[in-house]
Design a protein around this motif. Structure first.
Motif, PDB file in Angstrom:
ATOM      1  N   SER A 153       3.224 -18.083   5.421  1.00  0.00           N
ATOM      2  CA  SER A 153       3.436 -16.677   5.722  1.00  0.00           C
ATOM      3  C   SER A 153       2.956 -15.778   4.587  1.00  0.00           C
ATOM      4  O   SER A 153       2.264 -14.782   4.813  1.00  0.00           O
ATOM      5  N   VAL A 171     -16.514  -0.163   3.687  1.00  0.00           N
ATOM      6  CA  VAL A 171     -16.560   1.236   4.130  1.00  0.00           C
ATOM      7  C   VAL A 171     -17.032   2.123   2.992  1.00  0.00           C
ATOM      8  O   VAL A 171     -17.913   2.977   3.166  1.00  0.00           O
ATOM      9  N   THR A 213      -4.310 -10.898   4.599  1.00  0.00           N
ATOM     10  CA  THR A 213      -4.429  -9.571   5.196  1.00  0.00           C
ATOM     11  C   THR A 213      -4.778  -8.526   4.141  1.00  0.00           C
ATOM     12  O   THR A 213      -5.652  -7.672   4.350  1.00  0.00           O
ATOM     13  N   ALA A 214      -4.085  -8.642   3.024  1.00  0.00           N
ATOM     14  CA  ALA A 214      -4.390  -7.697   1.946  1.00  0.00           C
ATOM     15  C   ALA A 214      -5.854  -7.812   1.559  1.00  0.00           C
ATOM     16  O   ALA A 214      -6.560  -6.797   1.399  1.00  0.00           O
ATOM     17  N   LEU A 273      -0.690 -15.683   4.451  1.00  0.00           N
ATOM     18  CA  LEU A 273      -1.252 -14.786   5.461  1.00  0.00           C
ATOM     19  C   LEU A 273      -1.178 -13.336   4.986  1.00  0.00           C
ATOM     20  O   LEU A 273      -2.077 -12.544   5.253  1.00  0.00           O
ATOM     21  N   LYS A 274      -0.123 -13.029   4.254  1.00  0.00           N
ATOM     22  CA  LYS A 274      -0.024 -11.660   3.716  1.00  0.00           C
ATOM     23  C   LYS A 274      -1.155 -11.403   2.736  1.00  0.00           C
ATOM     24  O   LYS A 274      -1.807 -10.357   2.766  1.00  0.00           O
ATOM     25  N   LEU A 295      -8.278  -8.856   3.406  1.00  0.00           N
ATOM     26  CA  LEU A 295      -9.087  -8.319   4.502  1.00  0.00           C
ATOM     27  C   LEU A 295      -9.200  -6.801   4.386  1.00  0.00           C
ATOM     28  O   LEU A 295     -10.299  -6.231   4.480  1.00  0.00           O
ATOM     29  N   ILE A 296      -8.059  -6.176   4.139  1.00  0.00           N
ATOM     30  CA  ILE A 296      -8.075  -4.712   4.017  1.00  0.00           C
ATOM     31  C   ILE A 296      -8.962  -4.295   2.852  1.00  0.00           C
ATOM     32  O   ILE A 296      -9.794  -3.385   2.964  1.00  0.00           O
ATOM     33  N   THR A 350     -12.628  -4.748   3.657  1.00  0.00           N
ATOM     34  CA  THR A 350     -13.072  -3.736   4.609  1.00  0.00           C
ATOM     35  C   THR A 350     -13.230  -2.385   3.924  1.00  0.00           C
ATOM     36  O   THR A 350     -14.211  -1.666   4.151  1.00  0.00           O
ATOM     37  N   LEU A 351     -12.246  -2.068   3.066  1.00  0.00           N
ATOM     38  CA  LEU A 351     -12.332  -0.789   2.361  1.00  0.00           C
ATOM     39  C   LEU A 351     -13.581  -0.734   1.493  1.00  0.00           C
ATOM     40  O   LEU A 351     -14.285   0.284   1.453  1.00  0.00           O
TER      41      LEU A 351
END
Lengths: 101, 631, 186
Positions: B607, B625, B614-615, B610-611, B617-618, B621-622
């Motif tokens: 778990s 961008v 995700t962090a 996965l956190k 991934l963000i 992506t940032l």
């Protein structure tokens, strides 16, 4: 107000984020699978929408393959879940910390 | 012809490798015989090449293989045999052959007999590479090769303990080996810089091409190159101020001293200057500097030889002095004379050294001449050989030394450099004196060795047969002066004596012979009747100055070695330990602590992984961008 | 009309999936997921991807959800996993941020501005026909590979799930439990 591609994409993004929330939040392994399905479906919506709005069939076909992959994933994943359950008697993620460094 | 070249070059290598096979095993007479034979083969090939060249004066080229071909750089393992090389090859292989055979006697009871032959042959191979290479880089390889072999051989008896300077001026074989090696490294830097400058400015390292394009260089640059190359030569040929290693190198076995530190390796510097004669001819001021330095070394070394009591050191100083003569001749532009003296000197100096080896053997490694005397009775043949070699060294007609040394004096006279002439003339007298002081102290007078319970014995007869070629050449080599001149000047510039010198030549000969003979007579009267020590003389400042080598080794130790050691200590304690090591340790500690902290993240819980995922991934992506937005 | 349908579907799907993710009861979750899947096929129909919609219904809502349902039978559904939600703010932050970022990207006008269709298919045919045509020409190899993959997955599923099939799950589980826990349970 006509429907544009952006609508679908935003919906897809929201659903994907819901999937992420599920993945991050839940501790039940089965729930993680559900959340994964949500994310896969979100991607499918994006593919189908882009396919429709651009007029390219590849998107739909990709969605089709994603569905195939999801089906295989479920088959194998469930098999593994059953094994885990047989071994540990639980699906709680917090119990599986054998890889602790 | 090419085959002969390769035979001459590679026979010593084969010999070395063959001997190396037995390096760890018991003494094997076969090794000595095979090594001697192979070097002999090399000599025969070299001599054949020499004779071939005498008939057909066209240099032989051979290209073994490409070596460094990078971009514009094209260096080949190329070899060439021209007149200079042929002379060098023949001299080197002849002396080597004799020394190899002699070593069978000298190293008879040494437990590292096989190893010795391996090193000795490796040296011959390196020396052949040095003289045969057709480019500066090949020369450098040989140059370093002989340096390594010299180091190995000087330190051959590495197991001997260090002693103080009072007991043994060279401290120990391993110390002497290191000294020789390090001092040569210093000089090699000069050689290397010279080679770099040549390549940098001419884009080639082949002698032919370099010397053909010398006119492209500015005068200043040529002076710089000439000086840099000469610094290299100074190290190898032990010229002042890099001379101290040669006398200390006498710690090596005597055949090594004969081959490397008298006849061949130390002449590599002279060879370099002779080889680079087109360069030095265009910069006479550097040549003059070389001549002056050579002259200085000649008298400087001779003066130290006057008082030394160590048999081998006297010969070592004499070698230094004779190298000075060679540089004087080469510096004044008489390259073939330098080469002639080089060859003649190789013969009689090797003979002298090997004779000294006999004496050492007889005296059970005692080197102090004051403990010898009257050995003529026991060692008549050695006396004959050493006497001949000393006569040749002193320059007495009709031996080889007379012709070569006298020509150098004539050159000095002809160049109107009367100062150089005078000093060299004086040195000739000193040479005669110390050579015969040595001979008389060892072979004549009272038998001082009896006090020390030594029973001298003569060497085997075959040893003298092996030495005979050197003895014969020491006697007759001078008569080939004319032929040698014709042969060598096909390659080297002709040196013409002026009319004036021609008129003076008889006077010069008489004057030179006179001082040599008087030197011998002085030695005779002083030492032939027995050793009379005069404490007043021995305690005088001049005597102590000379016997302590002008205190130069001590000066070097205190002015260079000790401060350098202190500096190294500071660098070690203060810089290495506190800065470099601390930095490295700090990095390691930081990483270790960082790992300890970040280990918490590795909690094995899917778990939390996965956190993190995700962090990440963000974040990614940032970044994507942001990069698009910035564009 | 389409717009209204889209919004209805969108709101329903979002709501159902939220229920899936948030619900404590795993049966509710699964039911909501299945319903959401069905509604997604509605979106596909709006988009004119009839075949995809049908596949979604058959495969996802039918096969996959049935698989989950049967899989659930192996687990003790009544025994809820006691989930300790470590920090709600972190979860909220992560999912919220990803939502914002993704929506921002997809809502940006530059996306898809200059995409040109590559595979258009024959004109004048209805969707399943066109899909079939493209699938068996351009995408034949991926299709076959997908078929093999499904076969492999099926075999894997059977093998994995059939280990110790002869014992009931709770039996197997009890065998592995330490003594004290066993007493506790009894």
């Amino acid at each position: 107000m006509t429907l544009t591609l952006t609508h679908y994409l935003v919906l897809s993004a929201i659903l994907f984020a819901i999937g992420i929330a599920g993945v991050v939040r839940r501790k039940n392994l089965l729930m993680l699978f559900f959340a994964t399905e949500i994310m896969l479906n979100a991607a499918n919506i994006a593919f189908a929408a882009i396919s429709a709005y651009i007029g390219d069939l590849s998107g739909q076909l990709f969605a089709l393959f994603i569905i195939a992959i999801a089906a295989s994933e479920v088959a194998v994943g469930l098999g593994l879940l059953i094994l885990i359950y047989k071994k540990y008697g639980t699906l709680d993620l917090d119990k599986f910390t054998v890889m602790k460094g | 012809m090419e085959n002969l070249l390769y035979i001459a070059l590679f026979a010593p290598l084969v010999s070395s490798l063959f001997a190396a096979l037995f390096a760890q095993s018991q003494k094997n007479l076969l090794v000595g015989i095979v090594a001697s034979l192979l070097i002999g083969v090399s000599f025969v090939a070299s001599a054949t090449l020499l004779l071939e060249l005498a008939q057909n004066p066209k240099a032989i080229h051979a290209n073994l293989m490409d070596w460094i071909v990078v971009g514009d750089m094209d260096v080949r393992f190329g070899f060439t045999v021209d007149q200079v090389t042929a002379v060098m090859m023949t001299v080197v292989t002849l002396v080597s052959t004799v020394v190899h055979i002699y070593s069978n006697y000298y190293m008879e009871h040494d437990r590292s007999y096989n190893r010795f032959f391996s090193y000795l042959s490796a040296f011959v191979f390196s020396m052949m590479v040095l003289v045969m290479s057709d480019n500066f880089l090949g020369l450098f390889i040989g140059w370093e090769g002989v340096g390594v072999c010299s180091w190995l051989l000087v330190g051959f008896w590495y197991h001997k303990k260090d002693e103080t300077r009072d007991v043994n001026p060279s401290i120990s074989p391993s110390w002497a080996a290191n000294e020789a090696f390090i001092m040569n490294r210093i000089a090699d830097l000069g050689l290397l810089v010279g080679i770099f400058m040549i390549y940098w400015n001419l884009g080639t390292l082949r002698y032919e091409e370099v010397f053909a394009h010398l006119d492209q260089l500015s005068h200043g640059l040529m002076v710089a190159i000439g000086i840099a190359l000469f610094i290299g030569a100074m190290g190898k040929s032990a010229q002042f101020p890099l001379h101290t290693w040669l006398a200390d190198a006498m710690e090596g076995p005597t055949p090594v001293s004969a081959l490397i530190h008298a006849a061949t390796m130390v002449t590599a510097g002279v060879y370099l200057v002779i080889r680079a004669n087109p360069l030095y001819s265009t910069i006479p001021e550097v040549g003059y500097g070389i001549a002056v330095l050579g002259t200085f070394v000649a008298i400087f070394a001779a003066s130290m030889a006057l008082v030394n009591r160590d048999l081998k050191r006297v010969i070592a100083y004499s070698t230094l002095s004779q190298l000075g003569y060679m540089f004087a001749a080469a510096g004044l532009g008489a390259y073939w004379v330098a080469l002639f003296h080089l060859a003649a000197h190789a013969f009689f100096k090797a003979l002298l050294f090997l004779g000294a080896g006999n004496v050492m053997h007889a005296m059970h490694d005692e080197l102090d001449m004051f403990k010898m005397g009257g050995l003529k009775k026991e060692m008549g043949k050695t006396f004959l050989y050493m006497g001949l070699a000393s006569l040749a060294l002193s320059g007495i007609y009709p031996l080889a030394g007379f012709f070569s040394k006298d020509t150098i004096l004539e050159v000095a006279f002809n160049e109107h450099t009367y100062g150089i002439w005078f000093v060299l003339w004086l040195t000739a007298g000193m040479t005669a004196f110390y050579s015969f002081r040595q001979v008389f102290l060892v072979f004549l007078g009272d038998e001082r060795y009896k006090k020390y319970g030594i029973h001298p014995h003569e060497a085997y007869n075959w040893v003298f047969i092996a030495l005979a070629p050197l003895a014969i050449l020491a006697v007759i080599f001078g008569f080939w002066k004319e032929e040698f001149m014709h042969f060598a000047t096909q390659m080297l510039p002709v040196y013409e004596m002026s009319e004036h010198t021609h008129h003076m030549v008889w006077i010069l000969i008489i004057v030179t012979t006179a001082i040599a003979v008087s030197g011998i007579l002085l030695a005779y009267f002083k030492y032939a009747k027995g050793l009379k020590r005069d404490p007043k003389v021995e305690n005088s400042f001049a005597y102590r100055l000379l016997s302590n080598q002008y205190y130069i080794p001590i000066l070097y130790e205190n002015a260079v070695s000790k401060p350098y050691a202190d500096l190294s200590n500071i660098a070690w304690q203060a810089i290495d330990m506190k800065v470099v090591d601390a930095t490295v340790d700090g990095i390691a500690k930081t990483i270790e602590k960082g790992g300890d902290v970040s280990r918490q993240a590795q909690d094995g819980n899917l778990s939390s992984y996965l956190k993190w995922l995700t962090a990440g991934l963000i974040l990614v992506t940032l970044i994507a961008v942001a990069s698009v937005a910035i564009k | 009309m389409e717009t209204i349908a889209f919004y209805i579907f969108a709101i329903l799907i979002t709501g159902l999936f939220l229920v899936t993710v948030m619900s404590k009861n795993i049966l509710y979750s699964m039911s909501a997921l299945a319903a959401g899947m069905v509604l997604i096929s509605g979106l596909f129909f709006i988009l004119g991807a009839d075949f995809l919609g049908a596949v979604q219904l058959v495969v996802y809502s039918g096969a996959v959800m049935a698989l989950y349902a049967f899989g659930m039978m192996f687990f003790d559904a009544t025994r809820n996993v006691k989930e300790k939600n470590s920090s709600g703010t972190l979860v909220f932050l992560l999912s919220g941020l990803s939502a914002v970022v993704l929506v921002a990207i997809f809502a940006a006008p530059s996306i898809g501005a200059n995409i040109k269709p590559l595979v258009t298919g024959a004109k004048g045919l209805d969707n399943p026909h066109v899909i079939g045509e493209v699938l068996f020409t351009k995408y034949l190899i991926p299709f076959e590979v997908a078929a093999v993959m499904l076969l492999v997955a099926m075999i894997a599923g059977i093998i994995l799930a059939s280990k110790k099939m002869d014992k009931s799950l709770s039996e197997v589980y009890i065998d592995t439990l330490p003594e004290e826990e066993l007493k506790e349970q009894k």
